[in-house]
Design a protein around this motif. Structure first.
Motif, PDB file in Angstrom:
ATOM      1  N   PRO A   3      45.797  11.863  75.654  1.00  0.00           N
ATOM      2  CA  PRO A   3      47.159  12.118  75.144  1.00  0.00           C
ATOM      3  C   PRO A   3      48.180  12.183  76.288  1.00  0.00           C
ATOM      4  CG  PRO A   3      45.850  14.126  75.086  1.00  0.00           C
ATOM      5  CD  PRO A   3      44.948  13.052  75.630  1.00  0.00           C
ATOM      6  N   TRP A   4      49.432  11.823  75.978  1.00  0.00           N
ATOM      7  CA  TRP A   4      50.515  11.951  76.959  1.00  0.00           C
ATOM      8  C   TRP A   4      50.789  13.423  77.203  1.00  0.00           C
ATOM      9  CZ3 TRP A   4      52.254   8.073  79.735  1.00  0.00           C
ATOM     10  CH2 TRP A   4      52.238   6.767  79.228  1.00  0.00           C
ATOM     11  N   LYS A   5      51.114  13.764  78.437  1.00  0.00           N
ATOM     12  CA  LYS A   5      51.606  15.124  78.686  1.00  0.00           C
ATOM     13  C   LYS A   5      52.869  15.054  79.534  1.00  0.00           C
ATOM     14  CE  LYS A   5      49.188  16.465  82.824  1.00  0.00           C
ATOM     15  NZ  LYS A   5      48.081  16.189  83.490  1.00  0.00           N
ATOM     16  N   ILE A   6      53.725  16.056  79.336  1.00  0.00           N
ATOM     17  CA  ILE A   6      54.966  16.073  80.119  1.00  0.00           C
ATOM     18  C   ILE A   6      54.647  16.506  81.542  1.00  0.00           C
ATOM     19  CG2 ILE A   6      57.208  17.205  80.421  1.00  0.00           C
ATOM     20  CD1 ILE A   6      57.597  17.199  77.463  1.00  0.00           C
ATOM     21  N   HIS A   7      55.077  15.688  82.498  1.00  0.00           N
ATOM     22  CA  HIS A   7      54.788  15.956  83.906  1.00  0.00           C
ATOM     23  C   HIS A   7      55.970  16.651  84.581  1.00  0.00           C
ATOM     24  CE1 HIS A   7      51.968  14.779  87.148  1.00  0.00           C
ATOM     25  NE2 HIS A   7      52.996  15.121  87.881  1.00  0.00           N
ATOM     26  N   GLY A   8      57.178  16.341  84.100  1.00  0.00           N
ATOM     27  CA  GLY A   8      58.359  16.965  84.708  1.00  0.00           C
ATOM     28  C   GLY A   8      59.637  16.427  84.102  1.00  0.00           C
ATOM     29  N   ARG A   9      60.741  17.062  84.497  1.00  0.00           N
ATOM     30  CA  ARG A   9      62.061  16.638  84.018  1.00  0.00           C
ATOM     31  C   ARG A   9      62.968  16.442  85.207  1.00  0.00           C
ATOM     32  NH1 ARG A   9      63.263  17.561  78.747  1.00  0.00           N
ATOM     33  NH2 ARG A   9      61.546  18.527  77.643  1.00  0.00           N
TER      34      ARG A   9
END
Ligand code: SAM
Length: 227
Positions: A3-9
């Motif tokens: 699954p995709w995961k948020i790495h940063g903004r």
């Protein structure tokens, strides 16, 4: 499937929404308001803009090319691969977080082109770099957004306006070249390029190369002499 995961903004200077970096395994995706701006598996489009653009100016002595923006560094590495050792590539990137991701997160994917001695990084809006000087570049290659219909920030529309095109044309050395990437054709934009007395070539490329992926559009607009 992983699954995709948020790495940063990363905050976009001005009023644009944040860029969000997702990862799954070795794949990275940068999205804005849920729409994918870049994916590390799909970079043929950047290849073609840089490859075709730099091929046209490679033989010039000390060729100087401006690229906006950095993204995942694929346009930059392709430019460096297609230019001579005496060339310089100025890369303008608006979002400091994107530069940081290139240094710390996914720079290896493009072979860390920021470390090449021919690279000059400008953490700046490419519009300001274009406005700074006349007769400065042999080519200006723009892949800052989705094309004339901007996505990242509204002020990028300036690049595709009559005024923006005129400034970019004047920032070129004689016989210099403007290159633009777009998600699709745009007749009004081509008209504006013609109005700036540029000779325009439209090239259709597939996003994933070898005839695969969505059709995207490149424009190369040539300045004749000092016109
Ligand atoms: C589609 S990505 C570019 C992908 C790049 N061609 C590559 O090879 O990975 C667009 C990039 O342009 C940057 N950008 C957007 N507007 C900009 C501007 N006005 N000046 C400089 N960079 C800008 C974005 O932050 C993003 O990094």
């Amino acid at each position: 499937m992983i699954p995709w995961k948020i790495h940063g903004r990363a905050e976009v200077p001005g009023n644009g929404p944040d860029l969000v970096l997702y990862s799954r395994g070795e794949e990275f995706s940068i999205r804005v308001s849920g729409t994918e701006l870049m994916n590390s598996r799909v970079y043929a489009r950047e290849d073609e803009l840089s490859k075709l653009g730099c091929a046209r100016v490679r033989e010039r002595k000390k060729a100087r090319v401006l690229i906006g923006g950095l993204g995942m560094g694929f346009s930059l590495i392709t430019a460096l691969d297609n230019l001579n050792p005496d060339a310089e590539v100025v890369i303008a990137e608006l979002v400091p977080g994107v530069v940081k991701w290139n240094r710390d997160v996914f720079g290896h994917l493009a072979g860390h082109p920021l470390n090449d001695r021919r690279t000059t990084l400008r953490e700046a809006d490419v519009c300001s770099v274009i406005r700074e000087r006349k007769n400065a570049f042999d080519a200006i290659l723009l892949d800052v957004d989705n094309g004339p219909e901007g996505l990242t920030r509204q002020s990028n529309d300036w690049l595709y306006s009559d005024t923006g095109i005129a400034y970019a044309r004047d920032a070129l050395r004689p016989d210099g070249l403007l290159g633009y990437w777009s998600a699709g054709p745009d007749r009004d934009f081509v008209r504006r390029l013609h109005r700036a007395s540029l000779l325009v070539e439209e090239v259709e490329v597939r996003a994933q190369g070898r005839g695969r992926g969505a059709r995207t559009t490149l424009w190369f607009a040539k300045r004749y002499g000092r016109s």
